[in-house]
Design an enzyme around this catalytic site. Structure first.
Site, PDB file in Angstrom:
ATOM      1  N   ASP A   8       0.886  -1.178   0.000  1.00  0.00           N
ATOM      2  CA  ASP A   8       0.000   0.000   0.000  1.00  0.00           C
ATOM      3  C   ASP A   8       0.920   1.225   0.000  1.00  0.00           C
ATOM      4  O   ASP A   8       1.675   1.425   0.956  1.00  0.00           O
ATOM      5  CB  ASP A   8      -0.871  -0.050   1.263  1.00  0.00           C
ATOM      6  CG  ASP A   8      -1.704   1.202   1.448  1.00  0.00           C
ATOM      7  OD1 ASP A   8      -2.616   1.176   2.276  1.00  0.00           O
ATOM      8  OD2 ASP A   8      -1.427   2.231   0.775  1.00  0.00           O
ATOM      9  N   GLY A  30      -9.684   4.805  -5.762  1.00  0.00           N
ATOM     10  CA  GLY A  30      -8.382   4.155  -5.950  1.00  0.00           C
ATOM     11  C   GLY A  30      -7.270   4.682  -5.070  1.00  0.00           C
ATOM     12  O   GLY A  30      -7.475   5.004  -3.893  1.00  0.00           O
ATOM     13  N   ASP A  32      -5.785   7.470  -5.293  1.00  0.00           N
ATOM     14  CA  ASP A  32      -6.053   8.885  -4.968  1.00  0.00           C
ATOM     15  C   ASP A  32      -6.822   8.964  -3.648  1.00  0.00           C
ATOM     16  O   ASP A  32      -6.471   9.709  -2.720  1.00  0.00           O
ATOM     17  CB  ASP A  32      -6.878   9.482  -6.122  1.00  0.00           C
ATOM     18  CG  ASP A  32      -6.926  11.001  -6.108  1.00  0.00           C
ATOM     19  OD1 ASP A  32      -7.661  11.571  -6.937  1.00  0.00           O
ATOM     20  OD2 ASP A  32      -6.234  11.614  -5.278  1.00  0.00           O
ATOM     21  N   VAL A 124      -8.977   2.621 -12.591  1.00  0.00           N
ATOM     22  CA  VAL A 124     -10.195   3.267 -13.108  1.00  0.00           C
ATOM     23  C   VAL A 124     -10.017   3.717 -14.554  1.00  0.00           C
ATOM     24  O   VAL A 124     -10.926   3.628 -15.379  1.00  0.00           O
ATOM     25  CB  VAL A 124     -10.551   4.481 -12.214  1.00  0.00           C
ATOM     26  CG1 VAL A 124     -11.583   5.383 -12.861  1.00  0.00           C
ATOM     27  CG2 VAL A 124     -11.020   4.008 -10.855  1.00  0.00           C
TER      28      VAL A 124
END
Ligand code: APR
Length: 182
Positions: A8, A30, A32, A124
């Protein structure tokens, strides 16, 4: 030096993490969304303060902007906007390459010794992973091969490809081996 990890990106204690943002630069889903959640509200305020270059656009596709990282372990967040995949004949490869080049340039301008990238545009925005990864690897290798990366004679910048899935990390690793063998 290039490293490929499965992690992450909001947890990485690097000098800068790159955010796969959108042109409004006010957050989203996502990576962001994850970065804004981890950085806290001050990141949103800092993005809001970035001037619009035209109505609703703070960072045009292919460009990059830098803010502090606030509550993130990373000192900086470099926001870049990847192209939406529209089949590959609308300048997507060039725009994606520009995201990596412009983000690396901003990191160098801010004397970053370590920068972590997510797999820009491959969520995305629908960019197929393999061609996107090939562009990412090519642009980073080019950047690290040029003198400015070692200009100050110290250790060169470390670039981390922070993949969010084991599958993505494995593909990056495979493509890196191919690139090195050339
Ligand atoms: N750490 C690292 N990588 C992550 C994380 C995370 N915490 N969360 C998601 N990712 C990965 C995704 O799995 C994908 O591989 O980041 C990559 C990019 O996917 P997106 O975040 O969907 O970004 P992108 O495809 O560039 O689309 C950008 O999505 O979230 C919105 O506001 C954003 O409108 C913009 C669009």
């Amino acid at each position: 030096m290039i490293r490929i990890i499965h992690s992450d990106i909001t947890t990485l204690p690097v000098d800068a993490i790159v955010n796969a943002a959108n042109e409004r630069m006010l957050g989203g889903g996502g990576v962001d969304g994850a970065i804004h959640r981890a950085a806290g509200r001050e990141l949103f305020e800092a993005c809001l303060a970035v001037p619009e270059v035209r109505p609703g656009v703070r960072c045009p596709t292919g460009e990059a902007r830098i803010t502090s990282g606030y509550r993130l372990p990373a000192r900086w967040v470099i926001h870049t906007v990847g192209p939406v995949w529209r089949g590959g004949t609308h300048g997507e490869p060039e725009k994606l390459a520009a995201c990596y080049r412009n983000s690396l340039a901003l990191a160098a301008e801010h004397a970053c010794r370590s920068v972590a990238f997510p797999c820009i545009s491959t969520g995305v925005y629908g960019y197929p992973l393999e061609p996107a990864a090939r562009i990412a690897i090519r642009e980073v290798r080019d950047f690290l091969s040029r003198p400015p990366a070692q200009a100050n004679g110290e250790r060169e910048m470390e670039v981390v490809f922070c993949c969010f899935s084991e599958r993505d990390a494995a593909l990056y690793g495979h493509l890196m081996e191919i690139a090195k063998s050339r």
